[in-house]
Enzyme design. Structure first.
Site, mmCIF file in Angstrom:
data_model
loop_
_atom_site.group_PDB
_atom_site.id
_atom_site.type_symbol
_atom_site.label_atom_id
_atom_site.label_comp_id
_atom_site.label_asym_id
_atom_site.label_seq_id
_atom_site.Cartn_x
_atom_site.Cartn_y
_atom_site.Cartn_z
ATOM 1 N N ASP A 1 -10.636 3.880 -1.680
ATOM 2 C CA ASP A 1 -11.252 2.811 -0.882
ATOM 3 C C ASP A 1 -12.758 2.654 -1.098
ATOM 4 O OD1 ASP A 1 -8.707 2.715 0.094
ATOM 5 O OD2 ASP A 1 -9.286 2.883 2.198
ATOM 6 N N ASP B 1 0.830 -1.203 0.000
ATOM 7 C CA ASP B 1 0.000 0.000 0.000
ATOM 8 C C ASP B 1 0.872 1.264 0.000
ATOM 9 O OD1 ASP B 1 -2.058 1.790 0.361
ATOM 10 O OD2 ASP B 1 -2.966 0.719 2.041
HETATM 11 C C1 GLA Z 1 -5.654 1.964 2.736
HETATM 12 C C2 GLA Z 1 -6.131 0.829 1.832
HETATM 13 C C3 GLA Z 1 -7.157 0.019 2.576
HETATM 14 C C4 GLA Z 1 -6.553 -0.547 3.862
HETATM 15 C C5 GLA Z 1 -5.994 0.589 4.713
HETATM 16 C C6 GLA Z 1 -5.194 0.068 5.903
HETATM 17 O O1 GLA Z 1 -6.663 2.880 2.995
HETATM 18 O O2 GLA Z 1 -6.649 1.336 0.647
HETATM 19 O O3 GLA Z 1 -7.614 -1.049 1.760
HETATM 20 O O4 GLA Z 1 -5.537 -1.439 3.530
HETATM 21 O O5 GLA Z 1 -5.142 1.436 3.953
HETATM 22 O O6 GLA Z 1 -4.606 1.059 6.671
#
Ligand code: GLA
Length: 412
Positions: free
Chosen positions: A229, A158
């Site tokens: 997200d 990420d």
């Molecule tokens: C980001 C990702 C999510 C999750 C969070 C965890 O927002 O897009 O899917 O993994 O981080 O902190």
């Protein structure tokens, strides 16, 4: 004598050298076969959408137990993925430790494997993860080796703090340079994972920046997030679906667009919305990573998540992502070509009330189909006939999903 003796020793040595030289070299180990993972979109469960930062070792074990007990494993869900918040600090040698919520990651991985499942984990290329925990920057090889030692099968990587701490510091206001830095960071972990020799699915999470679908596979992406997200709300889910139109050219076996994890069973989604969400992820050849509370799953949610006919659309061996063919008001019509010449047709009522779908007429010509089509309604299990210009009335946010095994015409 001495001269003769040393000469004979020298001759003997030379002879044995010659023998050595003539001995055929031991055959070299064949090159490691390429890692074959994610030939169909990964399926499983991820901790984030339900537990977020609260997830513990116990929840992961319970999720593994439930995948088996509910029949989800038999339906194809085989990864249990731990998202962010398992990390503690690094020690003097740089080794990253787990925090108190995850006392023994190797034991946890062994437990998940003992259920016939695989296990995934989460990190990022920056100094910190999105949750503010330790990321992999400067420790990529070390972390990859540790994952392999634990038996990890899947890594979600990420971007998060890499944006502020690396991209904006090293290349302020230079998008092209920032993109190069980002690609290099993903490739670094890609090479580190490959060097372990363990097949590990590599999941990119950088929200679809810089058309990741164009370059992701060249640096090892098996899947890549295409958007920000997901949340368990119709508007968000539908916005994500809309953003997938046009990306179908980039998906295929080993490399998939990822519109984010499933929210089926979460929040206040209605049954129709859950059905449509699941249908569209299948049409999009998306990873099916459930994110609900498995020990408390309602039967109607289980029925959606384990609908084998819909899962078969998602997992179709042809690996071609579906496309939006046309929309008419707030009704959208998507098709997905399937192995053996079959086709899946999804008609979605994205509108909030009946005015837009009453009436709506299905235009088979626009789908490349001619004449009456016989198929299976994958949510009722019944045989249905589709005819050109037939009226269809769908409830708000509901979907009709039909599989036609022998379509007539030239399907788009
Ligand atoms: C980001 C990702 C999510 C999750 C969070 C965890 O927002 O897009 O899917 O993994 O981080 O902190």
């Amino acid at each position: 004598m001495r001269t003769f003796a040393s000469l004979s020793v020298a001759l003997l040595a030379l002879a044995s050298l010659t023998v050595l030289a003539q001995t055929p070299a031991a055959p070299k180990a064949p090159p490691a076969p390429p890692q074959v993972v994610a030939q169909t979109p990964p399926m499983g469960w991820n901790s984030w959408n339900f537990f977020a930062e609260r997830v513990t070792d116990k929840d992961i074990r319970a999720a593994a137990d439930q995948l088996v007990a509910t029949g989800m494993k038999d339906a194809g869900y085989n990864y249990i993925n731990i998202d962010d918040t398992w990390e503690a600090e690094r020690d003097a040698s740089g080794e990253l430790h787990t925090n108190a919520k995850f006392p023994d990651m190797k034991a946890l991985a062994d437990y998940v494997h003992s259920k016939g499942l695989k296990i995934g984990i989460y990190s990022g290329p920056g100094p910190k993860t999105c949750g503010g925990y330790a990321g992999s920057l400067g420790h990529e090889e070390q972390d990859a080796r540790m994952y392999a030692e634990w038996g990890i099968d899947y890594l979600k990587y990420d971007l998060c703090s890499f944006i502020g701490d690396v991209l904006e510091k090293q290349a302020p206001n230079d998008k092209a340079a920032q993109m190069r830095l980002m690609i290099a960071a993903y490739d670094k972990m890609n090479k580190a994972l490959k060097a372990t020799g363990r097949p590990i699915v590599f999941s990119f999470c950088q929200y679809g920046w810089d058309a990741v679908w164009e370059w992701g596979p060249s640096v090892g992406a098996n899947l890549w997030r295409t958007t920000g997200d997901v949340t368990p709300e119709w508007d968000r889910i539908y916005a994500i679906v809309s953003q997938q139109a046009g990306l179908e050219a980039y998906a295929g076996p080993g490399h998939w667009n990822d519109p984010d994890m499933l929210e089926v069973g979460n929040g206040k989604l209605t049954l129709a919305e859950n059905r449509t969400h699941f249908t569209m992820w299948a049409m999009l050849a998306a990873p099916l990573l459930a994110g609900n509370d498995l020990p408390n799953m309602k039967p109607e949610i289980k029925a959606i998540l384990t609908n084998r006919d819909v899962i078969a659309i998602d997992q179709d061996s042809l690996g071609k992502q579906g496309a939006r063919i046309y929309s008419d008001g707030e009704v959208e019509v998507w098709t997905r070509p399937l192995a053996g010449g079959a086709v899946a047709i999804a008609v979605v009522d994205a509108g909030d009330s009946r005015y837009s779908t009453h009436p709506f007429h299905l235009n088979l010509h626009k789908l490349g189909l001619t004449g009456k089509q016989t198929g299976k309604d994958l949510w009722t299990g019944k045989t249905v006939e589709l005819t050109d210009n037939m009226p269809l009335e769908l409830a708000s946010h509901d979907v009709l999903l039909v599989r036609v095994d022998k379509p007539k015409g030239h399907v788009q």
